[in-house]
Structures are given as structure tokens and as C-alpha cells.
Design a protein around this motif. Structure first.
Motif, PDB file in Angstrom:
ATOM      1  N   LEU A   1       0.876  -1.356  -0.017  1.00 31.28           N
ATOM      2  CA  LEU A   1       0.059  -0.016  -0.041  1.00 31.28           C
ATOM      3  C   LEU A   1       0.718   1.235  -0.061  1.00 31.28           C
TER       4      LEU A   1
ATOM      5  N   LEU B   1       0.832   3.450   9.115  1.00 35.38           N
ATOM      6  CA  LEU B   1      -0.437   2.972   8.634  1.00 35.38           C
ATOM      7  C   LEU B   1      -1.748   3.955   9.037  1.00 35.38           C
TER       8      LEU B   1
ATOM      9  N   ASN C   1      -1.851   7.333   7.868  1.00 32.48           N
ATOM     10  CA  ASN C   1      -2.201   7.342   6.248  1.00 32.48           C
ATOM     11  C   ASN C   1      -3.872   6.827   6.379  1.00 32.48           C
TER      12      ASN C   1
ATOM     13  N   TYR D   1      -5.151   3.993   7.120  1.00 32.67           N
ATOM     14  CA  TYR D   1      -5.603   2.766   6.767  1.00 32.67           C
ATOM     15  C   TYR D   1      -5.884   1.699   7.974  1.00 32.67           C
TER      16      TYR D   1
ATOM     17  N   LEU E   1      -6.340  -4.659   4.187  1.00 28.81           N
ATOM     18  CA  LEU E   1      -5.305  -3.847   3.483  1.00 28.81           C
ATOM     19  C   LEU E   1      -5.004  -4.117   2.213  1.00 28.81           C
TER      20      LEU E   1
ATOM     21  N   LEU F   1      -7.582  -2.531  -0.219  1.00 28.73           N
ATOM     22  CA  LEU F   1      -7.421  -1.183  -0.188  1.00 28.73           C
ATOM     23  C   LEU F   1      -6.502  -0.723  -1.361  1.00 28.73           C
ATOM     24  N   ASP F   2      -5.625  -2.048  -1.675  1.00 28.13           N
ATOM     25  CA  ASP F   2      -4.584  -1.781  -2.607  1.00 28.13           C
ATOM     26  C   ASP F   2      -5.122  -1.391  -4.051  1.00 28.13           C
TER      27      ASP F   2
END
Length: 212
Positions: A142, A160, A163, A165, A208, A211-212
Motif C-alpha cells: 500500500l 498506517l 495514512n 489505513y 489492506l 484497499l490496494d
């Protein structure tokens, strides 16, 4: 201080903490001025370790000319106050911080699928070490630039969270699990994660990836 040197020094501190706590110290990383003796003036050690009969200030530094002068100054300062001990710890050189390539989503998923089997066959210690490695790989996919080098659990979570996440509740769970992972990685075999904690780490890792 550069971010890379700061990261190395944080990694050294995380290595020291389990050992000091096992020796009965209460450790405070980046202590406030109110916790320090007046003779230190504006100097702030990287950490202090306290127990009933001992007070230790910990300075993590690199073997440079500038740091040698600082160490000389601090050694003289502490030599006049026998109730405090100064402990100098040298961080490893930058060459040990290799750049890690980003793993593909397919490879990360493949390792995630193996973690439950690792829990059954090798136990919770092996499972959490593997799960945390996969979690860091997913985070790196990410944010590849910020996380291109090996990360301490604390800095990984900080990056993380900053940002957006991970949620605050996830950050609390991950911080505790990061401490458990760190303790096990450095020989603390008296602490083990639960299956629910490992499954929680797997769930966050899969989030995660989405979300990538």
C-alpha cells in the motif's frame, strides 16, 4: 535526525525493552522533562529505565565524530551524579537496512492461507510471527516508498494510522499484538497470542489488500 536513523534507533529501543522489563525495570521511551532530574537541563535521553534501586538513562546513537563528542559530554555530566547511570547503545549502520521488494497480492494471499495451518501444527508463536510478516508485506504494497525498509511494529502502525489505513480500535489491537510479536521474536516464550488475536491480524491484512 533523518527518518532512517530515527527508524534504526527506534528498532534498537524495541530490542532493548523486553530485556529491561525482564530485569524488573519500568521503561519510558522519550520521557517528558518532568520525569527527568534537573541536572540534565535540556538533554532528553531516548528512554529511561527505573526500578527501586536503579535509574538508567539510555542514549541510542551512531559511531560518528559528532556522537563521540556528545557521549563524552554526557559521560562527564552523569559522572557527577552517582544515582543515575548512563547507558550508551550504538545503532547498527544503515547497510543492514536493505530495501525489501513489494510482494504481489497473490503471494500475500497464499501466505495468509497457510497461517491457520501453522497455528495448528507449530503453535501460536510461529503463527503470529508469520502473520505479522504477511501483515507488513501487505502494508508495504500500500505504501511502498515509506515502508521500503524493515519496519519496527511501532513505526509500521504509526505509518498506517497516519495514512488512515487502520481504525483507532484496530490500532489498539495491533499495538498489543506487535508487542507480543516483538517479545516472541526476541525469546519471550512465556507470552503467546490467542487464536482470536491472530485471526484479527489476518482480517486487518485482508482489508489492506482490498484497499490496494
Amino acid at each position: 535526525m533523518s527518518s532512517s536513523s530515527s527508524s534504526r534507533e527506534e528498532a534498537v529501543l524495541e530490542t532493548l525493552l523486553p530485556q529491561l522489563e525482564a530485569e524488573g525495570f519500568e521503561v519510558f521511551v522519550h520521557p517528558s522533562g518532568a520525569m527527568l532530574p534537573i541536572f540534565l537541563d535540556t538533554y532528553r535521553p531516548d528512554a529511561i529505565a527505573l526500578k527501586r534501586d536503579r535509574k538508567v538513562a539510555i542514549e541510542v546513537t551512531s559511531p560518528t565524530t559528532a556522537s563521540r563528542k556528545k557521549v563524552e559530554y554526557l559521560s562527564k555530566l552523569f559522572s557527577e551524579h552517582a544515582d543515575w547511570e548512563l547507558r550508551i547503545v550504538y545503532a547498527p549502520p544503515r547497510t543492514s537496512d536493505e530495501i525489501i521488494p513489494v510482494a504481489s497480492a497473490e503471494v500475500i494471499e497464499e501466505h495468509l492461507a497457510r497461517i491457520e495451518h501453522a497455528f495448528e501444527v507449530m503453535g501460536p508463536a510461529s503463527a503470529v510471527l508469520t502473520a505479522w510478516a504477511v501483515f507488513e508485506a501487505a502494508a508495504r504494497s500500500l505504501i511502498p516508498i515509506d515502508l521500503e525498509r524493515p519496519q519496527t511494529p511501532a513505526r509500521l502502525l504509526e505509518t498506517l494510522a497516519s495514512n488512515g489505513y487502520v481504525t483507532p480500535d484496530e490500532a489498539v489491537m495491533l499495538r498489543l499484538l506487535g508487542q507480543i510479536r516483538n517479545g516472541i521474536a526476541h525469546g519471550r516464550l512465556d507470552i503467546m497470542p490467542t487464536r482470536e488475536q491472530v485471526e484479527g491480524l489476518i482480517d486487518v491484512t485482508r482489508t489492506l489488500l482490498r484497499l490496494d
